[in-house]
Design a protein around this motif. Structure first.
Motif, PDB file in Angstrom:
ATOM      1  N   VAL A  33       0.617   5.375   0.342  1.00  0.00           N
ATOM      2  CA  VAL A  33       1.443   6.144   1.284  1.00  0.00           C
ATOM      3  C   VAL A  33       1.547   5.333   2.564  1.00  0.00           C
ATOM      4  CG1 VAL A  33       1.671   8.283   2.597  1.00  0.00           C
ATOM      5  CG2 VAL A  33       0.677   8.344   0.307  1.00  0.00           C
ATOM      6  N   GLY A  34       2.657   5.457   3.264  1.00  0.00           N
ATOM      7  CA  GLY A  34       2.824   4.788   4.543  1.00  0.00           C
ATOM      8  C   GLY A  34       3.493   3.433   4.421  1.00  0.00           C
ATOM      9  N   GLU A  35       3.605   2.739   5.537  1.00  0.00           N
ATOM     10  CA  GLU A  35       4.264   1.441   5.553  1.00  0.00           C
ATOM     11  C   GLU A  35       3.729   0.579   6.690  1.00  0.00           C
ATOM     12  OE1 GLU A  35       8.381   2.595   6.142  1.00  0.00           O
ATOM     13  OE2 GLU A  35       8.274   1.964   8.245  1.00  0.00           O
TER      14      GLU A  35
ATOM     15  N   LYS B 274       1.672   2.223   9.808  1.00  0.00           N
ATOM     16  CA  LYS B 274       2.080   3.627  10.013  1.00  0.00           C
ATOM     17  C   LYS B 274       1.636   4.498   8.839  1.00  0.00           C
ATOM     18  CE  LYS B 274       6.255   4.255  11.589  1.00  0.00           C
ATOM     19  NZ  LYS B 274       7.739   4.216  11.709  1.00  0.00           N
ATOM     20  N   GLY B 275       0.642   5.351   9.080  1.00  0.00           N
ATOM     21  CA  GLY B 275       0.224   6.341   8.094  1.00  0.00           C
ATOM     22  C   GLY B 275      -0.151   5.760   6.755  1.00  0.00           C
ATOM     23  N   VAL B 276      -0.828   4.608   6.766  1.00  0.00           N
ATOM     24  CA  VAL B 276      -1.156   3.909   5.514  1.00  0.00           C
ATOM     25  C   VAL B 276      -2.371   4.536   4.846  1.00  0.00           C
ATOM     26  CG1 VAL B 276      -2.143   1.760   4.605  1.00  0.00           C
ATOM     27  CG2 VAL B 276      -0.078   1.691   6.005  1.00  0.00           C
ATOM     28  N   SER B 277      -2.249   4.819   3.562  1.00  0.00           N
ATOM     29  CA  SER B 277      -3.385   5.222   2.737  1.00  0.00           C
ATOM     30  C   SER B 277      -3.326   4.429   1.440  1.00  0.00           C
ATOM     31  CB  SER B 277      -3.362   6.722   2.442  1.00  0.00           C
ATOM     32  OG  SER B 277      -2.290   7.043   1.583  1.00  0.00           O
ATOM     33  N   LYS B 278      -4.511   4.299   0.787  1.00  0.00           N
ATOM     34  CA  LYS B 278      -4.561   3.544  -0.454  1.00  0.00           C
ATOM     35  C   LYS B 278      -5.532   4.201  -1.415  1.00  0.00           C
ATOM     36  CE  LYS B 278      -3.811   0.189  -3.370  1.00  0.00           C
ATOM     37  NZ  LYS B 278      -2.495   0.054  -4.033  1.00  0.00           N
ATOM     38  N   THR B 279      -5.015   4.503  -2.620  1.00  0.00           N
ATOM     39  CA  THR B 279      -5.834   5.036  -3.706  1.00  0.00           C
ATOM     40  C   THR B 279      -5.702   4.110  -4.901  1.00  0.00           C
ATOM     41  OG1 THR B 279      -5.526   7.313  -2.965  1.00  0.00           O
ATOM     42  CG2 THR B 279      -6.216   6.994  -5.252  1.00  0.00           C
ATOM     43  N   TYR B 280      -6.850   3.711  -5.456  1.00  0.00           N
ATOM     44  CA  TYR B 280      -6.861   2.884  -6.655  1.00  0.00           C
ATOM     45  C   TYR B 280      -6.984   3.800  -7.870  1.00  0.00           C
ATOM     46  CZ  TYR B 280      -7.690  -1.191  -3.692  1.00  0.00           C
ATOM     47  OH  TYR B 280      -7.586  -2.190  -2.745  1.00  0.00           O
TER      48      TYR B 280
END
Length: 270
Positions: free
Chosen positions: A75-77, A21-27
């Motif tokens: 963000v998200g899960e 659900k609405g997953v984002s990833k920033t390193y």
């Protein structure tokens, strides 16, 4: 674990097992970080075989690690069976590309598989031996149970890793390019093996692969990611009929049509 299950037909709706659900990833930090995934929403149905494809470096493996609880989302899960994943959950097993590194070279094939449930309080020794033998027979390695991993070929080692993953009797199996390190013929044999196991056990499978042909041959549905930072470009329903054959299925018009569209999108991910 179910001993038999009918493969999902295209369009057949099953209960949602894994929900992203609405997953984002920033390193890195927000100011200087690298965004790998912009936003992805994806649902895997119970009992289905889904693949994720996309351009190289688009974040496919990152998304799978987030789904497995091995990497936190920015963000998200992710939910498994309605429960939020915050660490590797019970009922989920991951199988990665470097399968040989996941096997213990000082243990026999049988002991490697038994490691999946060694500390299960409800199983006595006889039950663990029976379960171990059952899954080794399923992957065609019962006669090699006394051997060590280093005595086996790469394809056989991967079969040991598959047997150990199945011996844990998971609800869902996550596969991160698990066939990319073997030769082409061995890969086709493993494709047939994983489809047979999936259809016999009913386990849900989510596969990340860079191989479009592999995704089309194996999957019920295919999620296509864009280039980085990725979003879900399209979710394809695979109309290729089952059972599937590595020779004739590759010549089916439905296979060729879906392969053409996916390759066009992956090679020109605008």
């Amino acid at each position: 674990m179910k001993t038999s299950a009918a493969p999902l037909s295209p369009g057949r709706r099953e209960s949602d097992l894994l929900v992203i659900k609405g997953v984002s990833k920033t390193y890195g930090s927000a100011a200087q970080g690298v965004m790998a995934i912009r936003t992805v929403d994806l649902t895997v149905r119970a009992g289905e075989f889904m693949s994720i494809v996309g351009p190289s470096g688009c974040g496919k493996s990152t998304l799978l690690q987030i789904a497995a609880g091995l990497l936190p989302a920015t963000v998200g899960e992710v939910q498994l069976g309605g429960t939020k994943i915050t660490s590797p959950p019970e009922g989920m097993v991951c199988l990665f590309q470097q399968y040989s590194r996941s096997l213990f070279p000082w243990l026999t094939v049988e002991d490697n598989v038994q490691f999946a449930f060694d500390h299960h309080p409800s199983l006595d020794r006889g039950e663990t031996e029976d379960r171990c033998l059952r899954y080794l027979e399923m992957v065609g390695l019962a006669d090699f149970r006394r051997n060590y991993p280093w005595e086996l070929s790469g394809g056989m080692q991967q079969r040991v890793a598959i047997a150990r993953a199945l011996a844990a009797e998971p609800r869902i199996l996550l596969l991160d390019e698990p066939f990319s390190s073997v030769d082409a013929l061995t890969r086709l044999e493993l494709h047939g093996l994983i489809i047979d196991i999936w259809s016999r056990t009913g386990v849900t499978i989510l596969l990340v692969t860079h191989d479009v042909d592999e995704a089309v041959f194996l999957s019920d549905r295919i999620a296509l990611l864009t280039k980085r930072p990725s979003v879900l470009a399209k979710l394809f329903e695979n109309k290729l009929p089952r059972p599937r054959d590595p020779v004739s299925s590759g010549e089916d018009p439905d296979f060729l049509s879906l392969r053409h569209e996916l390759l066009s999108r992956v090679l020109d991910p605008r």
